[in-house]
Design a protein around this motif. Structure first.
Motif, PDB file in Angstrom:
ATOM      1  N   UNK A 120       0.830  -1.204   0.000  1.00  0.00           N
ATOM      2  CA  UNK A 120       0.000   0.000   0.000  1.00  0.00           C
ATOM      3  C   UNK A 120       0.865   1.254   0.000  1.00  0.00           C
ATOM      4  N   UNK A 121       1.972   1.217   0.717  1.00  0.00           N
ATOM      5  CA  UNK A 121       2.891   2.362   0.743  1.00  0.00           C
ATOM      6  C   UNK A 121       3.443   2.630  -0.651  1.00  0.00           C
ATOM      7  N   UNK A 122       3.774   1.574  -1.390  1.00  0.00           N
ATOM      8  CA  UNK A 122       4.307   1.749  -2.742  1.00  0.00           C
ATOM      9  C   UNK A 122       3.251   2.357  -3.662  1.00  0.00           C
ATOM     10  N   UNK A 123       2.002   1.924  -3.533  1.00  0.00           N
ATOM     11  CA  UNK A 123       0.912   2.488  -4.340  1.00  0.00           C
ATOM     12  C   UNK A 123       0.720   3.964  -4.001  1.00  0.00           C
ATOM     13  N   UNK A 124       0.746   4.293  -2.717  1.00  0.00           N
ATOM     14  CA  UNK A 124       0.589   5.687  -2.287  1.00  0.00           C
ATOM     15  C   UNK A 124       1.723   6.547  -2.835  1.00  0.00           C
ATOM     16  N   UNK A 125       2.943   6.023  -2.774  1.00  0.00           N
ATOM     17  CA  UNK A 125       4.089   6.792  -3.270  1.00  0.00           C
ATOM     18  C   UNK A 125       3.952   7.078  -4.756  1.00  0.00           C
ATOM     19  N   UNK A 126       3.553   6.071  -5.533  1.00  0.00           N
ATOM     20  CA  UNK A 126       3.391   6.271  -6.978  1.00  0.00           C
ATOM     21  C   UNK A 126       2.251   7.233  -7.287  1.00  0.00           C
ATOM     22  N   UNK A 127       1.189   7.167  -6.485  1.00  0.00           N
ATOM     23  CA  UNK A 127      -0.008   7.956  -6.765  1.00  0.00           C
ATOM     24  C   UNK A 127       0.112   9.407  -6.326  1.00  0.00           C
ATOM     25  N   UNK A 128       0.761   9.640  -5.191  1.00  0.00           N
ATOM     26  CA  UNK A 128       0.744  10.962  -4.556  1.00  0.00           C
ATOM     27  C   UNK A 128       2.123  11.614  -4.528  1.00  0.00           C
ATOM     28  N   UNK A 129       3.097  10.903  -4.001  1.00  0.00           N
ATOM     29  CA  UNK A 129       4.379  11.535  -3.695  1.00  0.00           C
ATOM     30  C   UNK A 129       5.223  11.776  -4.944  1.00  0.00           C
ATOM     31  N   UNK A 130       5.380  10.762  -5.760  1.00  0.00           N
ATOM     32  CA  UNK A 130       6.279  10.909  -6.914  1.00  0.00           C
ATOM     33  C   UNK A 130       5.830  12.010  -7.873  1.00  0.00           C
ATOM     34  N   UNK A 131       4.544  12.118  -8.221  1.00  0.00           N
ATOM     35  CA  UNK A 131       4.137  13.229  -9.098  1.00  0.00           C
ATOM     36  C   UNK A 131       4.376  14.597  -8.469  1.00  0.00           C
ATOM     37  N   UNK A 132       4.116  14.718  -7.159  1.00  0.00           N
ATOM     38  CA  UNK A 132       4.281  16.019  -6.495  1.00  0.00           C
ATOM     39  C   UNK A 132       5.753  16.428  -6.454  1.00  0.00           C
ATOM     40  N   UNK A 133       6.641  15.467  -6.219  1.00  0.00           N
ATOM     41  CA  UNK A 133       8.058  15.801  -6.086  1.00  0.00           C
ATOM     42  C   UNK A 133       8.720  16.110  -7.424  1.00  0.00           C
ATOM     43  N   UNK A 134       8.010  15.902  -8.505  1.00  0.00           N
ATOM     44  CA  UNK A 134       8.532  16.344  -9.799  1.00  0.00           C
ATOM     45  C   UNK A 134       8.413  17.859  -9.967  1.00  0.00           C
ATOM     46  N   UNK A 135       7.623  18.490  -9.102  1.00  0.00           N
ATOM     47  CA  UNK A 135       7.528  19.951  -9.115  1.00  0.00           C
ATOM     48  C   UNK A 135       8.680  20.537  -8.305  1.00  0.00           C
ATOM     49  N   UNK A 136       9.150  21.720  -8.663  1.00  0.00           N
ATOM     50  CA  UNK A 136      10.245  22.328  -7.901  1.00  0.00           C
ATOM     51  C   UNK A 136       9.774  22.735  -6.508  1.00  0.00           C
ATOM     52  N   UNK A 137      10.694  22.856  -5.557  1.00  0.00           N
ATOM     53  CA  UNK A 137      10.308  23.268  -4.206  1.00  0.00           C
ATOM     54  C   UNK A 137       9.548  24.589  -4.236  1.00  0.00           C
ATOM     55  N   UNK A 138       8.484  24.667  -3.425  1.00  0.00           N
ATOM     56  CA  UNK A 138       7.661  25.864  -3.370  1.00  0.00           C
ATOM     57  C   UNK A 138       6.240  25.492  -3.030  1.00  0.00           C
ATOM     58  N   UNK A 139       5.376  26.479  -3.041  1.00  0.00           N
ATOM     59  CA  UNK A 139       3.982  26.224  -2.692  1.00  0.00           C
ATOM     60  C   UNK A 139       3.341  25.232  -3.653  1.00  0.00           C
ATOM     61  N   UNK A 140       3.704  25.268  -4.931  1.00  0.00           N
ATOM     62  CA  UNK A 140       3.098  24.358  -5.906  1.00  0.00           C
ATOM     63  C   UNK A 140       3.366  22.900  -5.521  1.00  0.00           C
ATOM     64  N   UNK A 141       4.537  22.615  -4.973  1.00  0.00           N
ATOM     65  CA  UNK A 141       4.841  21.256  -4.552  1.00  0.00           C
ATOM     66  C   UNK A 141       3.998  20.861  -3.341  1.00  0.00           C
TER      67      UNK A 141
END
Length: 219
Positions: free
Chosen positions: A77-98
């Motif tokens: 479940x952690x791997x699914x969450x990471x692929x769904x939520x974390x990895x796409x968000x961390x492709x954005x540069x640091x800032x409010x958008x991330x």
């Protein structure tokens, strides 16, 4: 003598390993969905074996004990969450958008029912929070990782001037996460509009943290 690619014994072993990995993935695919609705205690060797058409002994061979099955389900479940939520968000540069992408991604993951029971970790954590042991410890690590990542992302937004420097990043992460949990729970209770309410609460709180005035309120 060293085995070559033409060694039938090596090929047979590799084939068993591939079949075993495939079976394990299939078991965990079903297990995460079952646990999101019925909890980790809803998992049983017999039930999963029947659902997947494999023997109990075969399934036990992959996981050993129910606790090992539960821990493997948490990891899946952690791997699914990471692929769904974390990895796409961390492709954005640091800032409010991330920061916003992490929060929006979480709301989408819950509202789209990536797991049928909403957030897998909310369900499992409520079930095991008061029960010391390896399962609770694993869930606590995931929770700490999420809040830590959210706070780190907020600090990144502070570094580029998009969140006020005097904001307590850990406290803000805690508050924002509470909006997410509230929407997830109330959606399961059938209350409409809760994800939209949570998204608005998130935007308002981030605006306040950035020092943006609320134009809806009289000055």
């Amino acid at each position: 003598m060293q085995a070559t690619t033409d060694d039938p014994g090596r090929e047979a072993t590799d084939g068993r390993i591939r079949r075993g990995d495939r079976t394990r993935r299939e078991v965990l695919r079903v297990a995460v969905d079952v646990a999101s609705v019925e909890g980790l205690d809803g998992l049983s060797i017999g039930r999963l074996a029947t659902a997947l058409g494999i023997s109990k002994s075969g399934l036990i061979g992959h996981f050993g004990t129910k606790e090992e099955l539960q821990l493997a389900t948490i990891r899946a479940a952690r791997a699914i969450f990471a692929r769904s939520v974390i990895e796409p968000a961390l492709r954005k540069p640091p800032g409010r958008a991330q920061v916003q992408a992490l929060l929006d991604g979480w709301l989408e993951y819950s509202s789209d029912r990536r797991f049928p029971g909403g957030c897998f970790f909310a369900r499992a954590s409520h079930e095991h929070a008061a029960r010391p042991g390896a399962v609770r410890d694993a869930l606590a690590v995931v929770d700490e990782e999420w809040l830590g990542l959210l706070a780190e992302s907020i600090r990144g937004a502070q570094a580029v001037g998009e969140v006020a420097a005097d904001v307590d990043a850990a406290q803000l992460a805690y508050e924002l996460d509470a909006y997410l949990d509230s929407a997830n729970l109330r959606s399961l209770l059938g209350r409409p509009g809760v994800y939209e309410q949570a998204a608005r609460a998130v935007r308002d709180r981030l605006d306040a943290a950035a020092g943006v005035p609320d134009v809806r309120r009289p000055s």
